[in-house]
Scaffold this motif. Structure first.
Motif, PDB file in Angstrom:
ATOM      1  N   GLN A   1      33.557  -3.545 -29.661  1.00  0.00           N
ATOM      2  CA  GLN A   1      34.253  -4.586 -29.421  1.00  0.00           C
ATOM      3  C   GLN A   1      34.830  -4.848 -27.876  1.00  0.00           C
ATOM      4  N   LEU A   2      35.235  -3.847 -27.408  1.00  0.00           N
ATOM      5  CA  LEU A   2      35.772  -3.922 -25.982  1.00  0.00           C
ATOM      6  C   LEU A   2      34.344  -4.530 -25.031  1.00  0.00           C
ATOM      7  N   LEU A   3      33.383  -3.644 -25.285  1.00  0.00           N
ATOM      8  CA  LEU A   3      32.180  -4.022 -24.528  1.00  0.00           C
ATOM      9  C   LEU A   3      31.610  -5.252 -24.814  1.00  0.00           C
ATOM     10  N   GLU A   4      31.858  -5.767 -25.971  1.00  0.00           N
ATOM     11  CA  GLU A   4      31.434  -7.282 -26.181  1.00  0.00           C
ATOM     12  C   GLU A   4      32.271  -8.125 -25.525  1.00  0.00           C
ATOM     13  N   LEU A   5      33.590  -7.818 -25.499  1.00  0.00           N
ATOM     14  CA  LEU A   5      34.458  -8.911 -24.837  1.00  0.00           C
ATOM     15  C   LEU A   5      34.393  -8.801 -23.110  1.00  0.00           C
ATOM     16  N   ARG A   6      34.021  -7.779 -22.678  1.00  0.00           N
ATOM     17  CA  ARG A   6      33.527  -7.305 -21.510  1.00  0.00           C
ATOM     18  C   ARG A   6      32.601  -8.372 -21.151  1.00  0.00           C
ATOM     19  N   GLU A   7      31.388  -8.311 -21.926  1.00  0.00           N
ATOM     20  CA  GLU A   7      30.141  -9.120 -21.844  1.00  0.00           C
ATOM     21  C   GLU A   7      30.553 -10.612 -21.986  1.00  0.00           C
ATOM     22  N   LEU A   8      31.474 -10.944 -22.786  1.00  0.00           N
ATOM     23  CA  LEU A   8      31.531 -12.362 -22.933  1.00  0.00           C
ATOM     24  C   LEU A   8      32.341 -12.806 -21.730  1.00  0.00           C
ATOM     25  N   ALA A   9      33.355 -11.873 -21.123  1.00  0.00           N
ATOM     26  CA  ALA A   9      34.205 -12.463 -19.911  1.00  0.00           C
ATOM     27  C   ALA A   9      32.979 -12.544 -18.782  1.00  0.00           C
ATOM     28  N   HIS A  10      32.147 -11.702 -18.745  1.00  0.00           N
ATOM     29  CA  HIS A  10      31.109 -11.872 -17.664  1.00  0.00           C
ATOM     30  C   HIS A  10      30.453 -12.907 -17.896  1.00  0.00           C
ATOM     31  N   SER A  11      29.825 -13.374 -19.027  1.00  0.00           N
ATOM     32  CA  SER A  11      29.281 -14.497 -19.344  1.00  0.00           C
ATOM     33  C   SER A  11      30.114 -15.893 -18.956  1.00  0.00           C
ATOM     34  N   ALA A  12      31.286 -15.627 -19.027  1.00  0.00           N
ATOM     35  CA  ALA A  12      32.084 -16.925 -18.733  1.00  0.00           C
ATOM     36  C   ALA A  12      32.386 -16.845 -17.343  1.00  0.00           C
ATOM     37  N   GLY A  13      32.114 -16.046 -16.593  1.00  0.00           N
ATOM     38  CA  GLY A  13      32.108 -16.057 -15.132  1.00  0.00           C
ATOM     39  C   GLY A  13      33.445 -15.339 -14.667  1.00  0.00           C
ATOM     40  N   TYR A  14      33.845 -14.383 -15.405  1.00  0.00           N
ATOM     41  CA  TYR A  14      34.941 -13.584 -14.759  1.00  0.00           C
ATOM     42  C   TYR A  14      34.682 -12.226 -14.318  1.00  0.00           C
ATOM     43  N   THR A  15      35.278 -11.715 -13.209  1.00  0.00           N
ATOM     44  CA  THR A  15      35.150 -10.430 -12.950  1.00  0.00           C
ATOM     45  C   THR A  15      36.359  -9.660 -13.792  1.00  0.00           C
ATOM     46  N   VAL A  16      36.011  -8.445 -14.200  1.00  0.00           N
ATOM     47  CA  VAL A  16      37.022  -7.831 -14.997  1.00  0.00           C
ATOM     48  C   VAL A  16      37.771  -6.956 -14.221  1.00  0.00           C
ATOM     49  N   VAL A  17      38.859  -6.954 -13.776  1.00  0.00           N
ATOM     50  CA  VAL A  17      39.536  -6.028 -12.653  1.00  0.00           C
ATOM     51  C   VAL A  17      40.393  -4.955 -13.242  1.00  0.00           C
ATOM     52  N   LEU A  18      40.607  -4.860 -14.674  1.00  0.00           N
ATOM     53  CA  LEU A  18      41.323  -4.006 -15.311  1.00  0.00           C
ATOM     54  C   LEU A  18      41.328  -4.288 -17.136  1.00  0.00           C
ATOM     55  N   GLU A  19      41.185  -3.126 -17.590  1.00  0.00           N
ATOM     56  CA  GLU A  19      41.117  -3.282 -19.112  1.00  0.00           C
ATOM     57  C   GLU A  19      42.243  -2.398 -19.672  1.00  0.00           C
ATOM     58  N   LEU A  20      43.139  -3.080 -20.444  1.00  0.00           N
ATOM     59  CA  LEU A  20      44.344  -2.336 -21.157  1.00  0.00           C
ATOM     60  C   LEU A  20      44.211  -2.108 -22.645  1.00  0.00           C
TER      61      LEU A  20
END
Ligand SMILES: Nc1nc2c(ncn2[C@@H]2O[C@H](COP(=O)(O)OP(=O)(O)OP(=O)(O)O)[C@@H](O)[C@H]2O)c(=O)[nH]1
Ligand SMILES: [Mg+2]
Length: 419
Positions: free
Chosen positions: A22-41
């Motif tokens: 689920q976290l991996l998928e959220l990361r992919e979604l964020a990437h698809s929406a054009g975000y750089t993920v700088v931290l995961e809590l």
């Protein structure tokens, strides 16, 4: 690029593997929406009614937001209006959940009038109950200006409702047009085949290699939002193949509703090609298949499903066979292909051919005349001519739907009696 922090609360004793996915998928979604993920809590605990995660975690989040110069905070867990309000009060940054993130992606992908309406509808359906809640919070606290929503008045909710109704009317009109189109295609003898499956499985790639199209393909989630249909020759039978929007876990009901007319392409098909990415871990494939079946389940009636194990070139034959076997009833009529390399598409077509609605196969004799010849060319268009020989008459080994066979027969009979 916009910068984002991802936050996920895991239930105690929940499945670790599932949480990771689920976290991996959220990361992919964020990437698809054009975000750089700088931290995961990530935090494991029971949900906190005020903040979803614990108060301490939110404070840690607020510090990170400042230190890392973040544009947005994205939660995996669905947030209540109250939680969004509370968290953004502490973080001083916009806070959204997974569904809002999906909506952001959809908004950027919507290109047609219809898909824009669908996205707007989904957004409004999502926001309506929240807008009501926010208004009541603002009233209670007598404070305007929260996240720019301060201007809302009581009539706002009513305005939203009216807009929802108007969009629904317009979409229903389009849906009716779509139904008429589908029926006319059906009555002309085309079978309808839809590509369905989890987002990023390779549906559009398969569509492109089957019908020689150039639909956009990307290693991102929800690349396709607008369905597209092309005709495809399947061993002599013409079918209409449609590429569609992908599925995702927890696709909420309001979203399925908004995209009903798009999903109808799947629900009303004669055969569904359910595409899976077979290069993923078995457990992932299983979960994605379950999600796909759940999304289609209520709507599908008597539809044949062929499970397409795509990206097969990334696996060995043995591993592939094991997977197809292990998934059992979740993967009916499995066929392994590589859409990208164009491998095994003939095997897929043969499988598809055997699941198309049955046509009858008959022998018909037509008079050897100009009229007879024009009947022959019509039969070539409407059915499959397996064999044809010209003697005193034209003898045809024909496979076609009943309406076509009847027409050819009555033509033959008429000519026979008039000669
Ligand atoms: N290795 C490999 N990659 C593939 C294959 N088919 C598709 N891909 C890749 O998988 C990614 C997703 O492909 P798409 O065709 O866009 O997938 P989709 O199912 O249409 O995705 P959405 O429209 O986003 O739901 C792209 O990077 C493709 O290049 C394949 O057979 N082998
Ligand atoms: Mg696609």
């Amino acid at each position: 690029m916009k910068r984002a922090i991802l936050v996920k609360r895991n239930d105690p004793r929940s499945d670790e593997h599932k949480n990771e996915l689920q976290l991996l998928e959220l990361r992919e979604l964020a990437h698809s929406a054009g975000y750089t993920v700088v931290l995961e809590l990530v935090q494991t605990r029971h949900p906190d009614s005020r903040y979803q995660v614990g108060r301490g975690k939110v404070e840690e989040l607020a510090q990170a937001v400042q230190a890392l110069n973040v544009d947005k905070v994205i939660f995996h867990n669905p947030l209540s209006t109250m939680q969004i309000y509370n968290i953004s009060e502490i973080c001083r940054r916009e806070v959204i959940d997974k569904f809002q993130l999906i909506l952001e992606i959809f908004a950027t992908r919507a290109t047609t009038h219809r898909s824009k309406l669908q996205v707007e509808l989904a957004k409004l359906e999502y926001e309506l109950p929240r807008a009501r809640a926010i208004i009541s919070i603002l009233k209670k606290e007598e404070r305007p200006g929260f996240m720019g929503l301060g201007g809302y008045e009581n009539s706002y909710a009513q305005d939203v409702k009216n807009r929802i109704d108007r969009i629904k009317d317009e979409l229903e009109g389009m849906e009716r047009d779509g139904d008429i189109l589908r029926r006319s295609r059906h009555s002309r003898g085309f079978s309808l085949v839809a590509l369905a499956g989890y987002t990023n499985a390779g549906k559009s790639t398969l569509f492109n290699s089957l019908v020689k199209e150039d639909v956009k393909v990307q290693d991102m989630l929800f690349t396709t939002l607008v369905p597209i249909t092309r005709s495809l020759d399947v061993e002599g039978r013409t079918v209409l193949l449609t590429d569609t929007v992908g599925f995702i876990e927890d696709l909420p009901h309001w979203m399925v509703d908004a995209f009903r007319s798009t999903l109808n392409e799947i629900f009303l098909a004669d055969v569904v090609l359910l595409v899976v990415d077979s290069s993923e871990p078995l457990e992932t494939i299983r979960r994605k298949l379950i999600t796909s079946h759940e999304t289609m389940w209520e709507q599908l009636q008597e539809v044949e499903i062929i499970t397409v194990f795509n990206k097969a070139e990334l696996l060995g034959q043995e591993e592939l066979n094991e997977r197809m076997l292990a998934l059992g009833y979740l993967a009916p009529n499995p066929v392994a292909v590589s859409a990208k390399k164009g491998f095994c598409l003939d095997i897929l077509k043969a499988e598809l051919r055997s699941h198309l609605p049955k046509w009858d196969r008959v022998h018909i004799s037509l008079p050897l005349s100009e009229e007879g010849m024009s009947m022959v060319s019509w039969l070539y268009e409407e059915g499959v001519v397996h064999n044809i020989s010209y003697g005193d008459s034209i003898d045809i080994d024909l496979e076609a739907r009943d309406a076509v066979i009847n027409k050819a027969r009555s033509f033959a009979k008429e000519r026979a009696s008039s000669s």
